[in-house]
Design a protein around this motif. Structure first.
Motif, PDB file in Angstrom:
ATOM      1  N   UNK A 138      10.467   1.327   9.068  1.00 40.35           N
ATOM      2  CA  UNK A 138      10.787   2.430   8.156  1.00 40.35           C
ATOM      3  C   UNK A 138      12.114   2.213   7.430  1.00 40.35           C
ATOM      4  N   UNK A 139      12.864   1.178   7.833  1.00 42.22           N
ATOM      5  CA  UNK A 139      14.086   0.815   7.125  1.00 42.22           C
ATOM      6  C   UNK A 139      13.806   0.526   5.652  1.00 42.22           C
ATOM      7  N   UNK A 140      12.633  -0.085   5.374  1.00 39.54           N
ATOM      8  CA  UNK A 140      12.318  -0.464   3.991  1.00 39.54           C
ATOM      9  C   UNK A 140      11.409   0.549   3.291  1.00 39.54           C
ATOM     10  N   UNK A 141      11.263   1.762   3.863  1.00 40.22           N
ATOM     11  CA  UNK A 141      10.291   2.720   3.345  1.00 40.22           C
ATOM     12  C   UNK A 141      10.961   3.879   2.618  1.00 40.22           C
ATOM     13  N   UNK A 142      10.138   4.654   1.914  1.00 37.46           N
ATOM     14  CA  UNK A 142      10.610   5.886   1.294  1.00 37.46           C
ATOM     15  C   UNK A 142      11.054   6.891   2.343  1.00 37.46           C
ATOM     16  N   UNK A 155       5.030  -7.542  10.498  1.00 42.91           N
ATOM     17  CA  UNK A 155       5.188  -6.140  10.881  1.00 42.91           C
ATOM     18  C   UNK A 155       6.335  -5.463  10.133  1.00 42.91           C
ATOM     19  N   UNK A 156       7.086  -6.239   9.377  1.00 41.38           N
ATOM     20  CA  UNK A 156       8.127  -5.690   8.519  1.00 41.38           C
ATOM     21  C   UNK A 156       7.815  -6.172   7.102  1.00 41.38           C
ATOM     22  N   UNK A 157       6.871  -5.495   6.406  1.00 40.40           N
ATOM     23  CA  UNK A 157       6.295  -6.029   5.159  1.00 40.40           C
ATOM     24  C   UNK A 157       7.152  -5.765   3.929  1.00 40.40           C
ATOM     25  N   UNK A 158       8.363  -6.271   3.920  1.00 45.12           N
ATOM     26  CA  UNK A 158       9.258  -6.059   2.787  1.00 45.12           C
ATOM     27  C   UNK A 158       9.021  -7.104   1.707  1.00 45.12           C
ATOM     28  N   UNK A 159       9.627  -6.886   0.556  1.00 49.59           N
ATOM     29  CA  UNK A 159       9.563  -7.823  -0.561  1.00 49.59           C
ATOM     30  C   UNK A 159      10.781  -8.739  -0.480  1.00 49.59           C
ATOM     31  N   UNK A 160      10.565 -10.044  -0.496  1.00 45.37           N
ATOM     32  CA  UNK A 160      11.668 -11.001  -0.407  1.00 45.37           C
ATOM     33  C   UNK A 160      12.689 -10.751  -1.517  1.00 45.37           C
ATOM     34  N   UNK A 204      11.020  -5.459  25.771  1.00 46.97           N
ATOM     35  CA  UNK A 204      11.398  -5.775  24.396  1.00 46.97           C
ATOM     36  C   UNK A 204      11.085  -7.223  24.042  1.00 46.97           C
ATOM     37  N   UNK A 205      11.025  -8.112  25.046  1.00 43.53           N
ATOM     38  CA  UNK A 205      10.742  -9.511  24.759  1.00 43.53           C
ATOM     39  C   UNK A 205       9.301  -9.700  24.310  1.00 43.53           C
ATOM     40  N   UNK A 206       8.438  -8.746  24.635  1.00 41.60           N
ATOM     41  CA  UNK A 206       7.029  -8.846  24.269  1.00 41.60           C
ATOM     42  C   UNK A 206       6.727  -8.147  22.945  1.00 41.60           C
ATOM     43  N   UNK A 207       7.708  -7.448  22.374  1.00 41.25           N
ATOM     44  CA  UNK A 207       7.471  -6.694  21.148  1.00 41.25           C
ATOM     45  C   UNK A 207       7.360  -7.636  19.952  1.00 41.25           C
ATOM     46  N   UNK A 208       6.656  -7.161  18.931  1.00 41.74           N
ATOM     47  CA  UNK A 208       6.470  -7.971  17.731  1.00 41.74           C
ATOM     48  C   UNK A 208       7.676  -7.932  16.815  1.00 41.74           C
ATOM     49  N   UNK A 209       8.545  -6.961  16.988  1.00 42.28           N
ATOM     50  CA  UNK A 209       9.805  -6.880  16.261  1.00 42.28           C
ATOM     51  C   UNK A 209      10.934  -6.706  17.276  1.00 42.28           C
ATOM     52  N   UNK A 210      12.143  -7.163  16.959  1.00 44.52           N
ATOM     53  CA  UNK A 210      13.280  -6.889  17.853  1.00 44.52           C
ATOM     54  C   UNK A 210      13.437  -5.387  18.057  1.00 44.52           C
ATOM     55  N   UNK A 211      13.934  -4.967  19.219  1.00 39.59           N
ATOM     56  CA  UNK A 211      14.016  -3.522  19.496  1.00 39.59           C
ATOM     57  C   UNK A 211      14.959  -2.776  18.561  1.00 39.59           C
ATOM     58  N   UNK A 212      15.848  -3.492  17.851  1.00 38.55           N
ATOM     59  CA  UNK A 212      16.771  -2.827  16.926  1.00 38.55           C
ATOM     60  C   UNK A 212      16.167  -2.612  15.539  1.00 38.55           C
ATOM     61  N   UNK A 213      14.947  -3.126  15.304  1.00 41.48           N
ATOM     62  CA  UNK A 213      14.370  -3.138  13.958  1.00 41.48           C
ATOM     63  C   UNK A 213      13.265  -2.093  13.838  1.00 41.48           C
ATOM     64  N   UNK A 215       0.838  -1.198   0.000  1.00 44.93           N
ATOM     65  CA  UNK A 215       0.000   0.000   0.000  1.00 44.93           C
ATOM     66  C   UNK A 215       0.874   1.250   0.000  1.00 44.93           C
ATOM     67  N   UNK A 216       0.250   2.395  -0.285  1.00 43.46           N
ATOM     68  CA  UNK A 216       0.985   3.660  -0.332  1.00 43.46           C
ATOM     69  C   UNK A 216       1.613   3.977   1.019  1.00 43.46           C
ATOM     70  N   UNK A 217       0.879   3.740   2.113  1.00 42.32           N
ATOM     71  CA  UNK A 217       1.427   4.057   3.432  1.00 42.32           C
ATOM     72  C   UNK A 217       2.586   3.140   3.806  1.00 42.32           C
ATOM     73  N   UNK A 218       2.503   1.867   3.431  1.00 39.11           N
ATOM     74  CA  UNK A 218       3.617   0.962   3.702  1.00 39.11           C
ATOM     75  C   UNK A 218       4.845   1.409   2.922  1.00 39.11           C
ATOM     76  N   UNK A 219       4.663   1.809   1.683  1.00 43.47           N
ATOM     77  CA  UNK A 219       5.783   2.304   0.893  1.00 43.47           C
ATOM     78  C   UNK A 219       6.372   3.572   1.512  1.00 43.47           C
ATOM     79  N   UNK A 220       5.518   4.429   2.051  1.00 42.93           N
ATOM     80  CA  UNK A 220       5.997   5.693   2.604  1.00 42.93           C
ATOM     81  C   UNK A 220       6.615   5.531   3.982  1.00 42.93           C
ATOM     82  N   UNK A 221       5.924   4.776   4.861  1.00 46.20           N
ATOM     83  CA  UNK A 221       6.308   4.745   6.280  1.00 46.20           C
ATOM     84  C   UNK A 221       6.609   3.354   6.829  1.00 46.20           C
ATOM     85  N   UNK A 222       6.421   2.309   6.034  1.00 50.54           N
ATOM     86  CA  UNK A 222       6.639   0.964   6.535  1.00 50.54           C
ATOM     87  C   UNK A 222       5.500   0.436   7.377  1.00 50.54           C
TER      88      UNK A 222
END
Length: 526
Positions: free
Chosen positions: A465-469, A512-517, A453-462, A3-10
């Motif tokens: 927006x790394x994969x976003x515009x 939660x990190x919807x990147x393209x393989x 951080x153990x309860x988070x859906x992503x590791x705290x270092x991730x 989606x546009x928002x995923x592309x913009x903000x992850x």
């Protein structure tokens, strides 16, 4: 299809909406229950005022707003709401009021109560003072003991709190016009947030000289207020830019700044590079590849060997970050032998005997830099011995204190400040910034294990927006400020994975990190 928002903000959700409010001659932006960018005409008076609950590791405990009410008539406003912070054993609830009147004053109040007993480092209002308007600016300090002092915001980054025991700060905006900020409910002090590359000074409650973390008992009441008033003339200082006004951008084609030598870190997931990733990384024409080695851990030899192999595959030298235990001279010689001919730079975290520095340089080549694997704050407060060092280094990330897109963008200017202050420590020797990441890689101030951080859906270092515009735009802004400040070398992110410049062939490990393989991230192209 993303989606546009995923592309913009992850992520799918939109950034929170904004609304412009007026308190007489003052304008402010309301967002998520907070006031930001409080201005008198074109002059920014305060950057942001917000309430923070910080746990025993300085983690920010998010709040949920309910019972929100607002009235405004174009020249005054009144806001009230309840906010609740719950995380593990922490449970704190408070009522907020924010009143702006047509005389040009704004008042924030917080009336809260702890519903459980927990350990905390801070509960209270935080006031951000904008960098551009405050660096070097004179101000009048009113202290808790009734004394008054003439002072100034520091030009270079202050390692310790420049203002202590505060009851009020008054700053001159223009001849005859002053802004006064008064604090009540607890003792306040000011820190230089440029230590963490934030573009602001912060005045906050709970002075750091008090022991922390401290236990706060269930049923404890917390009451604080912040008052902003404009003294003297009420005329606007220049014209403010509205959201619909045109913005003109000029490019000076005659001004040129050399790019730093740019590199990436070896991926923390530990997997080997596949053929397609190798081809893509070669196209980037990297200046170096960073690897972290802790000589007290037995696996350092295998990690060093893997780094040498990737270095040879990509045709680039290594930047080796070295953590050394005492009396590790023998390991230094062994490491130098493994890496000989493949090292452009050694980054020494902490103290390193002169003899060991000379061994690294003589046995393997490459310059030896002294510094810290943590924030610039650690470098500024514990300045390294530069004898035998070729230069200085430190890492950075934009999410020590806040996490929204607006804050990440406005704090880019703080990266320039950190490099400029580092030059005071090292003189004309090289400054390396390594690594630059979107989120903290670890918490150097933690006093206990991070249970949240153990309860988070992503590791705290991730950060998605790394994969976003947005991630690409932020990277471009970072490169601008670090280059203009004269950084000699910068290491960004990692090679592959959700902390890298491209996704692994296997794809993301979380929805939660919807990147393209196997796809490259937009920041790869920067």
């Amino acid at each position: 299809m993303l989606s546009a928002n995923v592309l913009r903000y992850g992520r799918e959700d939109e950034p929170p909406p904004r609304r412009t409010l007026h308190a007489g001659p003052l304008t402010a932006t309301l967002q998520s229950g907070e006031l930001r960018w409080i201005r008198l005409g074109a002059r920014e008076v305060l950057r942001r005022v917000y309430m923070a609950v910080r746990d025993e590791n300085w983690g920010t405990v998010p709040g949920v707003i309910t019972n929100y009410q607002m009235e405004e008539d174009g020249s005054a406003f009144a806001i009230s709401y309840d906010c609740e912070h719950k995380q593990d054993e922490i449970h704190f609830r408070w009522h907020a009021t924010i009143h702006g009147d047509r005389s040009g004053s704004i008042r924030w109040t917080m009336d809260g109560q702890t519903l459980t007993t927990f350990r905390r480092n801070r509960i209270g209002w935080c006031v951000l003072h904008p960098l551009a308007e405050c660096v070097g600016a004179t101000c009048t300090l009113e202290h808790m003991d009734g004394s008054v002092e003439e002072s100034a915001f520091p030009r270079l980054i202050a390692p310790d709190q420049p203002f202590l025991g505060l009851r009020a700060i008054t700053q001159t905006l223009s001849p005859g016009v002053r802004a006064r900020v008064e604090f009540a409910g607890e003792e306040f002090e000011t820190e230089d947030q440029r230590n963490w590359t934030d573009a602001s000074f912060k005045t906050y409650s709970t002075p750091l000289r008090f022991a922390y973390p401290a236990s706060i008992e269930a049923g404890t009441e917390v009451h604080q207020s912040v008052d902003l008033s404009i003294e003297g003339g009420r005329e606007e200082i220049g014209a403010n830019v509205g959201p619909d006004d045109a913005v003109e951008i000029r490019i000076d084609v005659h001004r040129r700044s050399p790019l730093p030598r740019l590199g990436l870190a070896i991926a923390s997931h530990g997997e080997a590079l596949d053929a397609r990733s190798i081809e893509r990384l070669r196209r980037l024409r990297l200046a170096h590849l960073r690897v972290d080695l802790a000589l007290e851990k037995s696996e350092w030899r295998a990690t060093a060997q893997q780094a040498v192999e990737q270095s040879m595959l990509l045709g680039v030298p290594l930047e080796i970050m070295l953590q050394m235990p005492p009396a590790a001279h023998g390991a230094v010689e062994e490491l130098a032998s493994i890496a000989k001919g493949h090292v452009v730079r050694w980054l020494i975290d902490g103290a390193l005997p002169i003899a060991a520095r000379e061994s690294l340089r003589d046995l393997s080549g490459g310059e030896v830099l002294a510094g810290t694997n943590a924030h610039f704050a650690e470098l500024n407060r514990h300045r390294p011995d530069m004898q035998g060092a070729s230069g200085i280094w430190f890492g950075l990330n934009p999410q020590v204190h806040a996490f929204d897109e607006d804050t990440l963008v406005e704090n880019l200017a703080g990266q320039r400040e950190a490099v400029q202050s580092a030059r005071v420590i090292c003189g004309d020797r090289p400054v390396a910034v390594s690594p630059v990441t979107l989120k903290p890689r670890f918490n150097p101030d933690a006093t206990s294990p991070d249970r949240s951080s153990r309860l988070a859906e992503l590791p705290p270092q991730v950060d998605p927006r790394q994969m976003s515009l947005f991630g690409a735009c932020w990277t471009l802004g970072s490169l601008k400020y670090l280059a203009e400040a004269g950084a000699n070398s910068v290491t960004y992110y990692e090679t592959t994975g959700w902390r890298g410049v491209m996704e692994r062939a296997a794809g993301s490990q979380s929805a939660r990190f919807p990147s393209v393989a196997g796809g490259v991230f937009p920041l790869y192209h920067v």
